[in-house]
Write a protein that holds these residues in place. Structure first.
Motif, PDB file in Angstrom:
ATOM      1  N   GLU A 138       0.767  -1.238  -0.081  1.00 37.93           N
ATOM      2  CA  GLU A 138       0.023   0.047   0.004  1.00 37.93           C
ATOM      3  C   GLU A 138       0.871   1.312  -0.180  1.00 37.93           C
ATOM      4  N   ALA A 139       2.211   1.371  -0.492  1.00 35.40           N
ATOM      5  CA  ALA A 139       2.975   2.384  -0.388  1.00 35.40           C
ATOM      6  C   ALA A 139       2.964   3.020  -1.689  1.00 35.40           C
ATOM      7  N   VAL A 154      10.088  -8.653  -1.896  1.00 39.13           N
ATOM      8  CA  VAL A 154       9.620  -7.618  -1.343  1.00 39.13           C
ATOM      9  C   VAL A 154       8.101  -7.549  -1.672  1.00 39.13           C
ATOM     10  N   ASN A 155       7.355  -7.017  -0.547  1.00 40.01           N
ATOM     11  CA  ASN A 155       5.891  -7.094  -0.683  1.00 40.01           C
ATOM     12  C   ASN A 155       5.405  -5.760  -1.067  1.00 40.01           C
ATOM     13  N   LEU A 156       4.824  -5.695  -2.442  1.00 45.29           N
ATOM     14  CA  LEU A 156       4.276  -4.471  -3.261  1.00 45.29           C
ATOM     15  C   LEU A 156       2.914  -4.560  -3.406  1.00 45.29           C
ATOM     16  N   SER A 157       2.277  -5.517  -2.704  1.00 48.63           N
ATOM     17  CA  SER A 157       0.850  -5.738  -2.740  1.00 48.63           C
ATOM     18  C   SER A 157       0.136  -4.386  -2.641  1.00 48.63           C
ATOM     19  N   GLN A 158      -0.694  -3.851  -3.300  1.00 45.71           N
ATOM     20  CA  GLN A 158      -1.624  -2.592  -3.370  1.00 45.71           C
ATOM     21  C   GLN A 158      -0.756  -1.495  -3.595  1.00 45.71           C
ATOM     22  N   ALA A 159       0.561  -1.510  -3.987  1.00 45.91           N
ATOM     23  CA  ALA A 159       1.488  -0.201  -4.095  1.00 45.91           C
ATOM     24  C   ALA A 159       1.151   0.427  -5.278  1.00 45.91           C
ATOM     25  N   GLY A 178      -2.540  -6.653  -6.447  1.00 48.75           N
ATOM     26  CA  GLY A 178      -3.271  -5.355  -6.623  1.00 48.75           C
ATOM     27  C   GLY A 178      -2.359  -4.156  -6.630  1.00 48.75           C
ATOM     28  N   ALA A 179      -1.206  -4.138  -7.166  1.00 41.72           N
ATOM     29  CA  ALA A 179      -0.337  -3.039  -7.321  1.00 41.72           C
ATOM     30  C   ALA A 179      -0.588  -2.378  -8.679  1.00 41.72           C
ATOM     31  N   ILE A 180      -0.205  -1.169  -8.715  1.00 42.73           N
ATOM     32  CA  ILE A 180      -0.500  -0.503  -9.862  1.00 42.73           C
ATOM     33  C   ILE A 180       0.953  -0.194 -10.783  1.00 42.73           C
ATOM     34  N   LYS A 190      16.190  -5.503 -14.811  1.00 39.73           N
ATOM     35  CA  LYS A 190      17.179  -6.388 -15.154  1.00 39.73           C
ATOM     36  C   LYS A 190      16.582  -7.693 -15.143  1.00 39.73           C
ATOM     37  N   SER A 191      15.853  -8.113 -14.173  1.00 36.51           N
ATOM     38  CA  SER A 191      15.402  -9.463 -13.984  1.00 36.51           C
ATOM     39  C   SER A 191      13.833  -9.135 -13.250  1.00 36.51           C
ATOM     40  N   TYR A 192      13.036 -10.059 -13.696  1.00 33.27           N
ATOM     41  CA  TYR A 192      11.808 -10.300 -13.019  1.00 33.27           C
ATOM     42  C   TYR A 192      11.326 -11.845 -13.101  1.00 33.27           C
ATOM     43  N   GLN A 193      11.305 -12.546 -12.150  1.00 33.99           N
ATOM     44  CA  GLN A 193      10.879 -13.570 -11.802  1.00 33.99           C
ATOM     45  C   GLN A 193      10.410 -14.054 -10.569  1.00 33.99           C
ATOM     46  N   ASN A 194       9.312 -15.224 -10.698  1.00 33.14           N
ATOM     47  CA  ASN A 194       8.613 -15.731  -9.523  1.00 33.14           C
ATOM     48  C   ASN A 194       7.678 -14.540  -8.856  1.00 33.14           C
ATOM     49  N   LEU A 195       7.115 -13.759  -9.830  1.00 31.60           N
ATOM     50  CA  LEU A 195       6.319 -12.648  -9.280  1.00 31.60           C
ATOM     51  C   LEU A 195       5.075 -13.147  -8.926  1.00 31.60           C
TER      52      LEU A 195
END
Length: 197
Positions: A138-139, A154-159, A178-180, A190-195
């Motif tokens: 929610e940040a 990192v928890n970026l849920s609803q961020a 729920g992140a925007i 550079k890398s995005y995996q296991n999201l």
């Protein structure tokens, strides 16, 4: 354990503290474990200061210099750190829930394990910051610079990540429920995996 003489100077206010810092520029102040609730310390020089395990809830440090400061394990609930210099500061395991870090300079800062849920990091500079295991649920990270940042677990849920720069960032095991954000932002990473999306 805090140096009581230094703590007494800080309690006199920002002007007295800054004057003391100018007189003793080579001293690395020890304010570890202090309690300053609702204090007004705008534009103070706390660079290279040990503030670990301190209780600084609702403190106003906007415009201050906390570069290379140790804030590990500090409680900064609803603190105002807007436009603060936190370059290379140690904020590991720091409690920053609902704090304002608008346009704060966090380049190279260590925020591993920090709790920044509901924090406002609008246009903050987190370039090359270590956010391993941080909670940013929610940040607001709208317009933030996360270029080259390390975002593992990192928890970026609803961020809100709208217009945030994720170029060259490492995102692994990140919760984005729920992140925007846009797919284009992730492609620049550079890398995005296991999201978790």
């Amino acid at each position: 354990m805090a140096n009581q003489q230094q703590y007494a100077i800080l309690k006199q206010g920002g002007a007295a503290w800054n004057q003391w810092r100018k007189a003793y520029p080579d001293v690395m102040p020890d304010l570890s474990g202090i309690s300053l609730i609702k204090a007004n310390l705008l534009n103070v020089d706390l660079s290279r200061t040990d503030l670990s395990q301190s209780s600084l809830s609702r403190i106003d440090l906007s415009g201050s210099d906390l570069s290379e400061a140790n804030l590990s394990g500090a409680i900064l609930y609803r603190a105002n750190l807007s436009q603060t210099n936190l370059r290379k500061a140690n904020l590991s395991l720091t409690f920053l829930v609902r704090s304002e870090l608008i346009r704060a300079d966090l380049k190279g800062a260590n925020l591993s394990g920090a709790n920044l849920s509901q924090a406002d990091l609008y246009s903050a500079d987190l370039m090359f910051a270590n956010l391993d295991g941080a909670n940013l649920s929610e940040a607001s990270l709208s317009g933030a610079n996360l270029r080259g940042a390390f975002l593992d677990r990192v928890n970026l849920s609803q961020a809100d990540l709208s217009e945030a720069d994720l170029s060259e960032a490492v995102l692994d095991r990140v919760n984005l429920l729920g992140a925007i954000y846009s797919a284009e932002q992730l492609i620049r990473a550079k890398s995005y995996q296991n999201l978790i999306r």
